[in-house]
Design a protein around this motif. Structure first.
Motif, short mmCIF file in Angstrom:
data_model
loop_
_atom_site.label_atom_id
_atom_site.label_comp_id
_atom_site.label_asym_id
_atom_site.label_seq_id
_atom_site.Cartn_x
_atom_site.Cartn_y
_atom_site.Cartn_z
N ASP A 1 0.83 -1.22 0.00
CA ASP A 1 0.00 0.00 0.00
C ASP A 1 0.86 1.26 0.00
OD1 ASP A 1 -2.39 -1.18 -0.19
OD2 ASP A 1 -2.86 -1.15 1.95
N ILE A 2 1.80 1.32 0.95
CA ILE A 2 2.55 2.59 1.02
C ILE A 2 3.52 2.73 -0.14
CG2 ILE A 2 2.26 2.91 3.51
CD1 ILE A 2 5.20 2.17 3.80
N MET A 3 4.08 1.60 -0.61
CA MET A 3 4.96 1.69 -1.78
C MET A 3 4.16 2.19 -2.97
SD MET A 3 8.04 1.16 -1.23
CE MET A 3 8.82 0.88 -2.80
N LYS A 4 2.99 1.60 -3.15
CA LYS A 4 2.16 1.98 -4.28
C LYS A 4 1.75 3.45 -4.19
CE LYS A 4 -2.19 0.90 -6.37
NZ LYS A 4 -3.50 0.33 -6.03
N ASN A 5 1.28 3.86 -3.01
CA ASN A 5 0.90 5.26 -2.84
C ASN A 5 2.06 6.19 -3.15
OD1 ASN A 5 -1.67 4.60 -2.08
ND2 ASN A 5 -1.30 4.79 0.11
N THR A 6 3.23 5.86 -2.59
CA THR A 6 4.39 6.73 -2.78
C THR A 6 4.71 6.88 -4.26
OG1 THR A 6 5.27 5.88 -0.70
CG2 THR A 6 6.79 7.11 -2.10
N ILE A 7 4.78 5.73 -4.94
CA ILE A 7 5.20 5.78 -6.34
C ILE A 7 4.11 6.38 -7.24
CG2 ILE A 7 5.82 4.33 -8.32
CD1 ILE A 7 7.37 2.58 -6.30
N VAL A 8 2.87 6.00 -6.97
CA VAL A 8 1.78 6.52 -7.81
C VAL A 8 1.67 8.05 -7.66
CG1 VAL A 8 -0.73 6.61 -8.06
CG2 VAL A 8 0.44 4.41 -7.94
N ILE A 9 1.69 8.52 -6.42
CA ILE A 9 1.58 9.97 -6.21
C ILE A 9 2.76 10.68 -6.85
CG2 ILE A 9 1.66 11.80 -4.46
CD1 ILE A 9 -0.05 9.99 -2.70
N SER A 10 3.95 10.10 -6.67
CA SER A 10 5.15 10.68 -7.26
C SER A 10 5.06 10.73 -8.78
CB SER A 10 6.34 9.83 -6.87
OG SER A 10 7.26 10.57 -6.18
N LEU A 11 4.60 9.65 -9.38
CA LEU A 11 4.51 9.60 -10.84
C LEU A 11 3.48 10.59 -11.37
CD1 LEU A 11 4.89 5.83 -11.79
CD2 LEU A 11 6.47 7.70 -12.22
N TYR A 12 2.35 10.67 -10.67
CA TYR A 12 1.34 11.65 -11.10
C TYR A 12 1.89 13.06 -11.00
CZ TYR A 12 -2.69 8.52 -11.53
OH TYR A 12 -3.57 7.56 -11.94
N LYS A 13 2.60 13.32 -9.89
CA LYS A 13 3.20 14.65 -9.72
C LYS A 13 4.20 14.92 -10.83
CE LYS A 13 2.78 15.66 -4.82
NZ LYS A 13 3.53 15.81 -3.56
N LEU A 14 4.93 13.87 -11.20
CA LEU A 14 5.92 14.01 -12.25
C LEU A 14 5.22 14.34 -13.57
CD1 LEU A 14 8.98 13.63 -12.58
CD2 LEU A 14 8.53 11.32 -13.32
N LEU A 15 4.20 13.55 -13.86
CA LEU A 15 3.50 13.69 -15.13
C LEU A 15 2.84 15.06 -15.27
CD1 LEU A 15 2.99 11.67 -17.44
CD2 LEU A 15 0.76 11.22 -16.44
N PHE A 16 2.05 15.45 -14.26
CA PHE A 16 1.28 16.69 -14.36
C PHE A 16 2.02 17.87 -13.78
CE2 PHE A 16 -1.88 13.24 -14.22
CZ PHE A 16 -2.41 13.42 -15.48
N GLY A 17 2.65 17.67 -12.63
CA GLY A 17 3.37 18.76 -11.99
C GLY A 17 4.57 19.19 -12.81
#
Lengths: 289, 315
Positions: free
Chosen positions: B86-102
């Motif tokens: 859960d926390i690995m997935k959250n960390t990476i998913v949030i990071s990737l979304y931030k990377l993509l859009f941010g």
């Protein structure tokens, strides 16, 4: 620029509209917060959504200043920002100066020693245990000392010192100036732009940080402004906004928003002065960080 | 080569004397450097030594040294724990979304601003869009409360007036990640655009004139002149961001997370805080912190190596 085709004119208008929309998106939340904080509860009940209030009240602000330890929090935040930034800049500059001298024996191992901390760290728990064993818990100094020098800022200042023309300093040395004199009289005046940028970076960092206070401080007398705001927003303050609001004419929400305003205003006041320097700073940091 | 031989030829006592002489000669310089070295040794390197705790069953009463060793047990416990994925997935998913859009949002803003030739307008837009960068995450959360709070928040008032059910955005797991990413973009879009604007200003205007003479459309100018002009900066920034893929934004998430939306936005750092300092699972939390630090270190080194190929190294 001189002769635009119709297509280009349309494109230009689209660009302007998008940019105006984006700017509003950045501004409107502030306006709404201010509006809520000064609107009397009765008007909210009567009108529903209030963007532009018909009448004003400063009751919410009165509540905030009377009973939330805001003054004490302001004191702590000011202490941390002013004393902290002064110490940050002093220690960063005096370390950057020798490190900028290519002739200094041992320069590169010392530099590596410092830069390595940017890439690897012991993490939260070992740091906490260290702070605890140093007896810094529950002291306002814990907000300053563990963040005394930012390796990143140190490298930026060092880089700036390096690219100053060496001849000026050399001639001063020939005239008999000591290292300290040439740092104080020659290097510092030439470096004012970068030093003011770094000072601003440090100062905004101090003003905005809240997490170290949450981790290292229990005593509510030493809580900085951001933590007090956080508690009020999350409704966990010992004297929560709710209990205040029960007393009368202001809602919890208005008190929360008044606290947001009180915390934001100092940044908004200094922002126009800082902005110019910061732009320089971000470019500086990126060129050779 | 000759110099080296000469140094080796000096007897040990003389060597030590020259060492002392060097320090004497540069004593002011070393004295200036000393506080920084002490600071980094104490506040950065001692915690690194504290990583030992990750391999121990840490006991507050016994302290770091006397707590019993447990080898890699903390690490295996972490990997086998129900929360790990859960926390690995959250960390990476949030990071990737931030990377993509941010990451792309500031580029778009810079491109739009670059189209504007009215200087005062450009300045005003820039001034306004930088502003949120200087606010703390606590204040940003306060603004979100203003807009999204269940009772009095602006959006919910609008929803209610239009006859819809109010939504508790701030506690609903489904909204958690969206809020985290949107607020990140909101906070840093203007700030992030500064660099690209500087790069755009460096593009030779005669290229555009020539392209216009040849009848190139706006789109083709963007594709063949503008984007190649800032390609270097884009790639460099991308590499830098990739090296922080496990830093999903501690200050922000710590502020945004609550018991309700935690399942969707809890990241490694917030988890370490809770387990380590609130539930006092010191050894386990230190192990997780170390796990993250090692991966981060490898990523930073890799990023630096990659960046060297483009616009010079990071340090």
């Amino acid at each position: 620029m001189i002769h635009l085709t119709i297509g280009e004119k349309v494109w230009q208008s689209v660009v302007y509209v998008i940019l105006i929309f984006l700017s509003l998106l950045c501004l409107l939340p502030f306006l709404y917060v201010v509006a809520v904080s000064v609107t009397p509860e009765s008007e909210v009940l009567r009108r529903g959504i209030v963007i532009i209030p018909e009448s004003f009240t400063f009751l919410a602000y009165k509540e905030v200043f009377i009973s939330h330890g805001i003054w004490q929090a302001y004191k702590i935040t000011l202490f941390r920002t002013i004393i902290g930034t002064a110490l940050n800049v002093f220690f960063t500059v005096i370390a950057a100066y020798p490190l900028s001298k290519k002739y200094l024996p041992g320069r590169s191992p010392f530099l590596l020693f410092i830069v390595f901390t940017m890439m690897f760290s012991g993490g939260l728990i070992p740091t906490y245990l260290l702070i605890r064993s140093l007896g810094l818990l529950n002291s306002p100094w814990v907000l300053i000392i563990p963040n005394l020098i930012s390796a990143f800022n140190l490298v930026i200042i060092k880089g700036f010192f390096e690219q100053l023309p060496g001849e000026i300093e050399e001639s001063a040395r020939v005239d008999g100036a000591s290292e300290l004199q040439s740092l104080w009289r020659i290097i510092l005046p030439l470096s004012l732009p970068v030093i003011s940028t770094i000072s601003l970076f440090y100062a905004v960092g101090h003003w905005n940080s809240y997490f170290d206070a949450i981790v290292y401080i229990n005593d509510s007398n030493f809580m900085p402004l951001q933590v007090v705001l956080r508690n009020i927003l999350l409704n966990v303050a010992t004297q929560s906004a709710e209990s205040l609001a029960n007393s009368g004419a202001v809602s919890t929400f208005a008190v929360q928003m008044a606290t947001v305003v009180v915390t934001t205003v100092p940044i908004l006041i200094v922002y126009p002065f800082l902005q110019k320097h910061f732009t320089k700073g971000v470019l500086l940091g990126s060129v050779k960080g | 080569m000759q110099v080296k031989l000469a140094v080796e030829a000096i007897p040990l006592s003389k060597k030590r004397k020259s060492w002392i002489r060097t320090i004497q000669k540069y004593k002011v310089m070393y004295a200036l450097l000393l506080p920084a070295l002490i600071y980094f040794a104490v506040f950065k390197y001692i915690p690194m030594a504290g990583i030992l705790i990750a391999f121990k069953n840490y006991n507050l009463a016994l302290g770091v040294w006397d707590s019993p060793w447990v080898g890699f047990k903390n690490f295996t416990d972490f990997m086998n724990g129900v929360y790990f994925w859960d926390i690995m997935k959250n960390t990476i998913v949030i990071s990737l979304y931030k990377l993509l859009f941010g990451f792309s949002a500031p580029i778009l803003l810079a491109l739009l601003l670059n189209e504007v030739h009215t200087q005062w307008f450009k300045k005003i837009v820039q001034t306004i869009t930088y502003l949120p960068h200087f606010l703390s995450w606590v204040i940003v959360y306060g603004l979100m409360v203003a807009l999204l709070a269940p009772g009095d928040g602006l959006f919910n008032m609008i929803l209610k007036e239009s006859g819809f059910q109010p939504i508790s955005f701030l506690t609903e797991p489904a909204w958690g990640r969206l809020l985290v990413i949107a607020s990140e973009i909101w906070k840093d879009i203007g700030w992030g655009a500064i660099l690209y604007l500087a790069a755009l200003a460096g593009i030779d205007p005669s290229l555009y004139e020539a392209a216009r003479m040849d009848g190139a459309s706006k789109w083709r100018q963007l594709w063949h002149i503008t984007l190649p002009g800032i390609r270097g900066v884009i790639i460099l920034m991308l590499i830098l961001k990739l090296s922080h893929i496990l830093d999903a934004g501690f200050d922000q998430i710590f502020m945004f997370a609550n018991t309700f939306n935690q399942e969707k936005i809890d990241i490694i750092d917030t988890w370490v805080y809770r387990e380590g300092l609130e539930r006092l699972k010191i050894g386990l939390a230190t192990a997780v912190g170390l796990f993250k630090a090692v991966i981060g270190f490898v990523l930073v080194l890799a990023a630096n190596k990659l960046a060297k190929k483009f616009d010079g190294q990071i340090w």
